[in-house]
Design an enzyme around this catalytic site. Sequence first.
Site, mmCIF file in Angstrom:
data_model
loop_
_atom_site.group_PDB
_atom_site.id
_atom_site.type_symbol
_atom_site.label_atom_id
_atom_site.label_comp_id
_atom_site.label_asym_id
_atom_site.label_seq_id
_atom_site.Cartn_x
_atom_site.Cartn_y
_atom_site.Cartn_z
ATOM 1 N N TRP A 339 -3.588 1.794 -8.112
ATOM 2 C CA TRP A 339 -3.830 2.202 -6.719
ATOM 3 C C TRP A 339 -3.723 1.006 -5.776
ATOM 4 O O TRP A 339 -3.229 1.124 -4.660
ATOM 5 C CB TRP A 339 -5.222 2.833 -6.605
ATOM 6 C CG TRP A 339 -5.597 3.244 -5.211
ATOM 7 C CD1 TRP A 339 -5.313 4.429 -4.588
ATOM 8 C CD2 TRP A 339 -6.348 2.487 -4.253
ATOM 9 N NE1 TRP A 339 -5.828 4.445 -3.316
ATOM 10 C CE2 TRP A 339 -6.470 3.262 -3.077
ATOM 11 C CE3 TRP A 339 -6.927 1.213 -4.267
ATOM 12 C CZ2 TRP A 339 -7.149 2.822 -1.948
ATOM 13 C CZ3 TRP A 339 -7.601 0.768 -3.142
ATOM 14 C CH2 TRP A 339 -7.706 1.565 -2.008
ATOM 15 N N HIS A 340 -4.156 -0.143 -6.247
ATOM 16 C CA HIS A 340 -4.143 -1.326 -5.386
ATOM 17 C C HIS A 340 -2.735 -1.835 -5.108
ATOM 18 O O HIS A 340 -2.504 -2.454 -4.059
ATOM 19 C CB HIS A 340 -4.987 -2.449 -6.005
ATOM 20 C CG HIS A 340 -6.442 -2.347 -5.672
ATOM 21 N ND1 HIS A 340 -7.313 -1.588 -6.399
ATOM 22 C CD2 HIS A 340 -7.178 -2.909 -4.684
ATOM 23 C CE1 HIS A 340 -8.525 -1.683 -5.878
ATOM 24 N NE2 HIS A 340 -8.475 -2.479 -4.833
ATOM 25 N N GLY A 341 -1.819 -1.636 -6.010
ATOM 26 C CA GLY A 341 -0.477 -2.149 -5.761
ATOM 27 C C GLY A 341 0.517 -1.698 -6.809
ATOM 28 O O GLY A 341 0.155 -1.479 -7.972
ATOM 29 N N PHE A 479 -2.353 -2.228 0.677
ATOM 30 C CA PHE A 479 -2.697 -1.372 -0.457
ATOM 31 C C PHE A 479 -2.771 0.084 -0.058
ATOM 32 O O PHE A 479 -2.930 0.927 -0.895
ATOM 33 C CB PHE A 479 -4.019 -1.825 -1.085
ATOM 34 C CG PHE A 479 -4.018 -3.269 -1.482
ATOM 35 C CD1 PHE A 479 -2.930 -3.814 -2.126
ATOM 36 C CD2 PHE A 479 -5.095 -4.094 -1.195
ATOM 37 C CE1 PHE A 479 -2.909 -5.150 -2.503
ATOM 38 C CE2 PHE A 479 -5.093 -5.426 -1.569
ATOM 39 C CZ PHE A 479 -4.004 -5.945 -2.212
#
Length: 479
Positions: A339-341, A479
Amino acid sequence: MWKGCAEVLFNSYEFIFLFLPIAVIGFFLVSKFRRQYGTLWLVLASLFFYGWWNYRYVPLLMASICFNYWVGHRLETLAAEREAANIAPHTSMKTWLAFGIIVNVALLGYFKYTDFFLETVNALAGADWFDLPHIVLPLGISFFTFTQTAYLVDAYRGEAKTPSFLTYCEFVTIFPHLIAGPIINHKDMMPQFVSEKTFKVNWDNIAMGLSLFTMGLCKKVVIADKLSHYANDIFARTDALTCLEAWLGALSYTLQLYFDFSGYSEMAMGLGLIINLRLPQNFDSPYKSLSIIDFWRRWHMTLGQWVKNYLYIPMGGGRGGQLSKMRNLFVSMLIIGLWHGAGWTFVFWGAWHGVLLMINHLWRTLHVALPKFICWALTIAGATIGWVFFRATTFTDAWNILTTMVNWHNIVFKGSGSFSIKSFVVVCLLFIIMPFLPNPVRIMNWFKPTCKWLFLIIVLGILSLYKFSQVSDFLYFQF
């Protein structure tokens, strides 16, 4: 592509001296005529705020809102019928929920992961089978997708009641949280959006909101942006570092990310208070944690709650024994990493924390207590190692940083780039005193407007405005 990224930031002259006063004063003025007018004003102001970054993505945001409202309204209706008949969720409800979640995931996946997927396929094939489209990631898509997906699940569970489409639009678009969170919950926020108190000026809330906003702003532009110079310089040349430079880079980014994102979150909470909305707390001094479990209860708290309520528990949580619990923890952290990247370094970061959480839970079963300092040091060490992979462009860069940090034969006191002994000492001292720094959100629990507070906030505000010449994006925007 037209882009005005600097103007959309909370830490800009345009936002503080133009957008914010107009949005707040206009809200309270039009609310005197009718509360719906106030809601409409905030929705339009938030869409303008979002569109100033790139107006082409406003239709995408509105399409997502309309779709989720339509599906959510249908789920609310079916849930009410189910409750009246006192029956279990039926196939129709499950189909609508699955339909909504699949569309949301597909939208996020297309914009955020298409390049990552095609690049991975090319790498595995050893040839450029696909040209990368280089899709521009719409601002805040991860946050408004998660917010609305949670709403669909709550509607399915019979826990969500939306008063109107306009109020739902406010729920998704309200500008303090739209760009980078916090992730807000429908049942916590919806009563605030329709409360009569929300539409009336509350000077205590305004005082607290401005104070919290200013403290968060100072953390961002005075501390985080200064640390970014060290981190950016060192992570750009990982193949030619000394031991102390590697330590400076790792510690600088560990501090930068905390002060940047916690500063943003406090600014968002402050902006919410100004218009009488209490947004959820996102950080609770996570670098004071004595375990990685406690760290994740304090770091990005709304994301942690989202994953717990809508992913970890539905997968089985801790039910089914230790093996099942460890598996669910690990999978949850992998998804948090992704989800962050869109990159394998982010996936590894999620896996790293998944392993640390499993070790921490297993250690607790031994009932062996370690000294608090050892617990804190191990927690910070684990988090810092993870942040190196989080920040690095490639695994090679991350490995260069980490191996250089333990290469004691490569300690050279005269570094290059932004390195100096003074900067290294300052960052180390900041790292040491950081656990003792007061938490601005906790300060608000006993905050009383006084002349001393006014003087302090004015000083912090002037200092922050002076640093605007070095303004930079918030890290979590990507993000």
